[in-house]
Design a protein around this motif. Sequence first.
Motif, PDB file in Angstrom:
ATOM      1  N   ASP A   9       0.850  -1.185   0.000  1.00  0.00           N
ATOM      2  CA  ASP A   9       0.000   0.000   0.000  1.00  0.00           C
ATOM      3  C   ASP A   9       0.895   1.247   0.000  1.00  0.00           C
ATOM      4  OD1 ASP A   9      -1.668   2.136   0.605  1.00  0.00           O
ATOM      5  OD2 ASP A   9      -3.001   0.916   1.825  1.00  0.00           O
ATOM      6  N   ALA A  11       0.402   4.447  -0.298  1.00  0.00           N
ATOM      7  CA  ALA A  11       0.028   5.616   0.505  1.00  0.00           C
ATOM      8  C   ALA A  11       0.414   5.407   1.976  1.00  0.00           C
ATOM      9  CB  ALA A  11      -1.465   5.865   0.390  1.00  0.00           C
ATOM     10  N   LEU A  12       0.148   4.210   2.462  1.00  0.00           N
ATOM     11  CA  LEU A  12       0.448   3.909   3.868  1.00  0.00           C
ATOM     12  C   LEU A  12       1.964   3.882   4.107  1.00  0.00           C
ATOM     13  CD1 LEU A  12      -1.028   3.103   6.527  1.00  0.00           C
ATOM     14  CD2 LEU A  12      -0.524   0.756   5.938  1.00  0.00           C
ATOM     15  N   MET A  15       3.354   7.310   4.222  1.00  0.00           N
ATOM     16  CA  MET A  15       3.066   7.977   5.500  1.00  0.00           C
ATOM     17  C   MET A  15       3.993   7.458   6.605  1.00  0.00           C
ATOM     18  SD  MET A  15       1.421   7.816   8.557  1.00  0.00           S
ATOM     19  CE  MET A  15       0.590   6.262   8.398  1.00  0.00           C
ATOM     20  N   LYS A  19       6.733   9.542   8.754  1.00  0.00           N
ATOM     21  CA  LYS A  19       6.665   9.565  10.223  1.00  0.00           C
ATOM     22  C   LYS A  19       8.018   9.167  10.844  1.00  0.00           C
ATOM     23  CE  LYS A  19       4.571   9.383  14.313  1.00  0.00           C
ATOM     24  NZ  LYS A  19       4.164  10.609  14.962  1.00  0.00           N
ATOM     25  N   GLU A  83      -7.801  -6.447  10.930  1.00  0.00           N
ATOM     26  CA  GLU A  83      -8.640  -6.876  12.063  1.00  0.00           C
ATOM     27  C   GLU A  83      -9.205  -8.266  11.801  1.00  0.00           C
ATOM     28  OE1 GLU A  83     -10.961  -3.429  14.434  1.00  0.00           O
ATOM     29  OE2 GLU A  83     -11.411  -3.644  12.331  1.00  0.00           O
ATOM     30  N   LYS A 103      -4.297  -3.163  11.631  1.00  0.00           N
ATOM     31  CA  LYS A 103      -4.832  -2.092  10.779  1.00  0.00           C
ATOM     32  C   LYS A 103      -6.329  -1.986  10.998  1.00  0.00           C
ATOM     33  CE  LYS A 103      -1.709  -2.663   6.852  1.00  0.00           C
ATOM     34  NZ  LYS A 103      -1.667  -3.069   5.450  1.00  0.00           N
ATOM     35  N   PRO A 104      -6.930  -0.850  11.124  1.00  0.00           N
ATOM     36  CA  PRO A 104      -6.330   0.475  11.092  1.00  0.00           C
ATOM     37  C   PRO A 104      -5.566   0.779  12.379  1.00  0.00           C
ATOM     38  CG  PRO A 104      -8.692   0.645  11.512  1.00  0.00           C
ATOM     39  CD  PRO A 104      -8.397  -0.794  11.279  1.00  0.00           C
ATOM     40  N   PHE A 105      -4.490   1.568  12.246  1.00  0.00           N
ATOM     41  CA  PHE A 105      -3.695   1.896  13.425  1.00  0.00           C
ATOM     42  C   PHE A 105      -3.377   3.384  13.467  1.00  0.00           C
ATOM     43  CE2 PHE A 105      -0.720   0.670  10.059  1.00  0.00           C
ATOM     44  CZ  PHE A 105       0.137   1.749  10.032  1.00  0.00           C
ATOM     45  N   SER A 106      -2.882   3.818  14.609  1.00  0.00           N
ATOM     46  CA  SER A 106      -2.497   5.215  14.729  1.00  0.00           C
ATOM     47  C   SER A 106      -0.989   5.320  14.449  1.00  0.00           C
ATOM     48  CB  SER A 106      -2.823   5.693  16.142  1.00  0.00           C
ATOM     49  OG  SER A 106      -1.854   6.592  16.577  1.00  0.00           O
ATOM     50  N   PRO A 107      -0.565   6.264  13.626  1.00  0.00           N
ATOM     51  CA  PRO A 107       0.871   6.406  13.327  1.00  0.00           C
ATOM     52  C   PRO A 107       1.697   6.599  14.596  1.00  0.00           C
ATOM     53  CG  PRO A 107      -0.423   7.829  11.900  1.00  0.00           C
ATOM     54  CD  PRO A 107      -1.372   7.258  12.893  1.00  0.00           C
ATOM     55  N   SER A 108       1.130   7.301  15.577  1.00  0.00           N
ATOM     56  CA  SER A 108       1.873   7.539  16.824  1.00  0.00           C
ATOM     57  C   SER A 108       2.110   6.223  17.563  1.00  0.00           C
ATOM     58  CB  SER A 108       1.097   8.469  17.741  1.00  0.00           C
ATOM     59  OG  SER A 108       0.770   9.614  17.056  1.00  0.00           O
TER      60      SER A 108
ATOM     61  N   GLN B  57       0.395  13.250  -1.745  1.00  0.00           N
ATOM     62  CA  GLN B  57       0.783  12.376  -0.635  1.00  0.00           C
ATOM     63  C   GLN B  57       1.717  13.102   0.332  1.00  0.00           C
ATOM     64  OE1 GLN B  57      -0.517   9.121  -0.278  1.00  0.00           O
ATOM     65  NE2 GLN B  57       0.285   9.457   1.764  1.00  0.00           N
ATOM     66  N   ASN B  61       0.855  13.382   4.142  1.00  0.00           N
ATOM     67  CA  ASN B  61       1.757  12.831   5.167  1.00  0.00           C
ATOM     68  C   ASN B  61       2.009  13.864   6.254  1.00  0.00           C
ATOM     69  OD1 ASN B  61       2.054  10.413   3.897  1.00  0.00           O
ATOM     70  ND2 ASN B  61       3.943  10.959   2.849  1.00  0.00           N
ATOM     71  N   VAL B  65       0.857  13.253  10.084  1.00  0.00           N
ATOM     72  CA  VAL B  65       1.899  13.091  11.108  1.00  0.00           C
ATOM     73  C   VAL B  65       1.852  14.240  12.115  1.00  0.00           C
ATOM     74  CG1 VAL B  65       4.393  13.050  11.453  1.00  0.00           C
ATOM     75  CG2 VAL B  65       3.355  11.633   9.688  1.00  0.00           C
ATOM     76  N   LEU B 106      -6.103   5.884   2.820  1.00  0.00           N
ATOM     77  CA  LEU B 106      -5.400   6.148   4.085  1.00  0.00           C
ATOM     78  C   LEU B 106      -6.339   5.978   5.278  1.00  0.00           C
ATOM     79  CD1 LEU B 106      -3.184   9.195   3.147  1.00  0.00           C
ATOM     80  CD2 LEU B 106      -2.357   7.074   4.137  1.00  0.00           C
ATOM     81  N   LYS B 108      -8.829   4.083   5.664  1.00  0.00           N
ATOM     82  CA  LYS B 108      -9.110   2.676   5.977  1.00  0.00           C
ATOM     83  C   LYS B 108      -8.011   2.067   6.832  1.00  0.00           C
ATOM     84  CE  LYS B 108     -12.153   1.225   2.304  1.00  0.00           C
ATOM     85  NZ  LYS B 108     -12.246   0.707   0.961  1.00  0.00           N
ATOM     86  N   ASN B 109      -6.796   2.590   6.706  1.00  0.00           N
ATOM     87  CA  ASN B 109      -5.660   2.013   7.430  1.00  0.00           C
ATOM     88  C   ASN B 109      -5.312   2.746   8.717  1.00  0.00           C
ATOM     89  OD1 ASN B 109      -4.855  -0.229   5.853  1.00  0.00           O
ATOM     90  ND2 ASN B 109      -4.118   1.174   4.297  1.00  0.00           N
ATOM     91  N   LEU B 110      -5.916   3.912   8.907  1.00  0.00           N
ATOM     92  CA  LEU B 110      -5.542   4.712  10.080  1.00  0.00           C
ATOM     93  C   LEU B 110      -6.705   4.854  11.048  1.00  0.00           C
ATOM     94  CD1 LEU B 110      -3.505   7.500   8.297  1.00  0.00           C
ATOM     95  CD2 LEU B 110      -2.616   5.488   9.448  1.00  0.00           C
ATOM     96  N   THR B 111      -6.341   5.130  12.277  1.00  0.00           N
ATOM     97  CA  THR B 111      -7.372   5.293  13.292  1.00  0.00           C
ATOM     98  C   THR B 111      -7.064   6.529  14.141  1.00  0.00           C
ATOM     99  OG1 THR B 111      -8.525   4.109  15.036  1.00  0.00           O
ATOM    100  CG2 THR B 111      -6.194   3.748  14.930  1.00  0.00           C
TER     101      THR B 111
END
Lengths: 120, 372
Positions: A9, A11-12, A15, A19, A83, A103-108, B57, B61, B65, B106, B108-111
């Motif tokens: 992925d 895009a992920l 990111m 980060k 999940e 997934k989904p997760f928080s980048p932090s 992107q 990002n 972030v 994005l 869908k993968n982030l929370t």
Amino acid sequence: MKILICDDDEALVSMMRFKFTKENLGEVVVAPDGREAKNLLRSTEFDLVITDIHMPFHSGLELTTFIREELKRDTPIIVLSAEGLENTVLQAFEIGANDFITKPFSPSELAVRVKRILKR
Amino acid sequence: MPFFNAWESSDRETRLILTLAAIFFGMAVVVVFILLISRVRKNAIAKRTEALTQALQGILNSIIVNASVQESIPRSAFEFQIQQIRTIVGKSSFAKQLLISQLIRLKKNLTGTSADILRQLYLSLQLQQYSFTQLRSFHWYARARAMRELTEMQIVESAPLIEKALSSRNTILREEAFISLANLRSTKPLSFLDNYHYPVTAWMQLNAYELLQKLDPRQLPDFCQWFDHPNKTVSLFAVRMTAQFKQYSSATRLAALLKDSEADLRYAALKALTDLEVMDYLSDVKTLDKEIWSSPEYAKSYIQYIGHAQHPRQKVDALEKFLRHDDYGVRFAAAESLLNDESTRAQGEDLLRAAGEKGEALMRHLSEPLLK
């Protein structure tokens, strides 16, 4: 520090790379599929591998087995999974993964886990 | 002119061959030209997509972030980044669609904060207006995509417009609308079923089940309200969900369905009662004794139900005939029910021995630990 991110992925991955770079966690190398990841792992030693479970050519589980069984390395491995794949995550732990994130997760949250593993 | 002289002096067949050759050559040139144009166009689109994706992107990002580091981004910084995106996207529909797809992927993968900021971005850039426009598009795939976008971004106001697609002639649009509405109306997720007249497809059932599983059980609807729905597929779906979500309070209503005029509903009710392990309706279930013979799937449910609910002596009488059923699975289910029960094992073994080689084979199958 060298971190390998294996995920298809874009895009992920972009990111995550942003980060980790922002948090000065080290150099990030990306493999969009399992085959590319294996090639990179053969030629380079990484301090951490973050791998998705589902990838083209080789899954995250196959990659974990490859690192532990074939390369005989104890590189820390974080598995990314969707999940509802609890059994797959357990299987990943059995074959040598060190941590997992759903997934989904928080980048932090991911950054915290990465930092903790890299400090060991 | 030598060519014209040659043409004049040539016979009819030669002229015909030359004419055909010229036509084929001309067609080949046109095809090659079209292919080249198409390839050049495709490459140009791919390059534009890549350039736009990278540009957008980078900004996304930074927004995600920063949002995850600080609790809230300074308003001015956020506005600046939004302005940057507006400049890149401009009025191009292509760029807007690309940006929406990136935001959705994005999200869908982030929370947490990161996912919230993506929704905020979608709204700040007024991309919901673009999705609304697409919802009225002539192309069905654009409408289906717009439904997904509005659902993912939880634009609740889009529900009435999406509901119109429930009566579309296109099955995919109906399916997308079905799931979108179930997602958007979290307090009454399936309320639209009251007026739904088209088939509830297997895809709808699977996705609805997956969605309902994530809900707080208190928000689940009482599925028995749709048992008498004029649309049989809605009733069948409701019966199946009753069993999946263990709605024991609907057992009496399920038992009543065993006498329904529709065979599918009777069988579904039998299966639901068996899955729920509600054993109080033995006499109602036994009314299906003759008719379930032709359906191996329901015969197995019947055997399972009878096996649990019946008195040992009556159980043997009721299941004996199933040991001679044409379907191996049914014979196996009957033998298993008899032999796994201490009180009927001896009689079951006698019956299987009496059945000859087929019965002996079933006993070997049941006693083989690797086949269990």
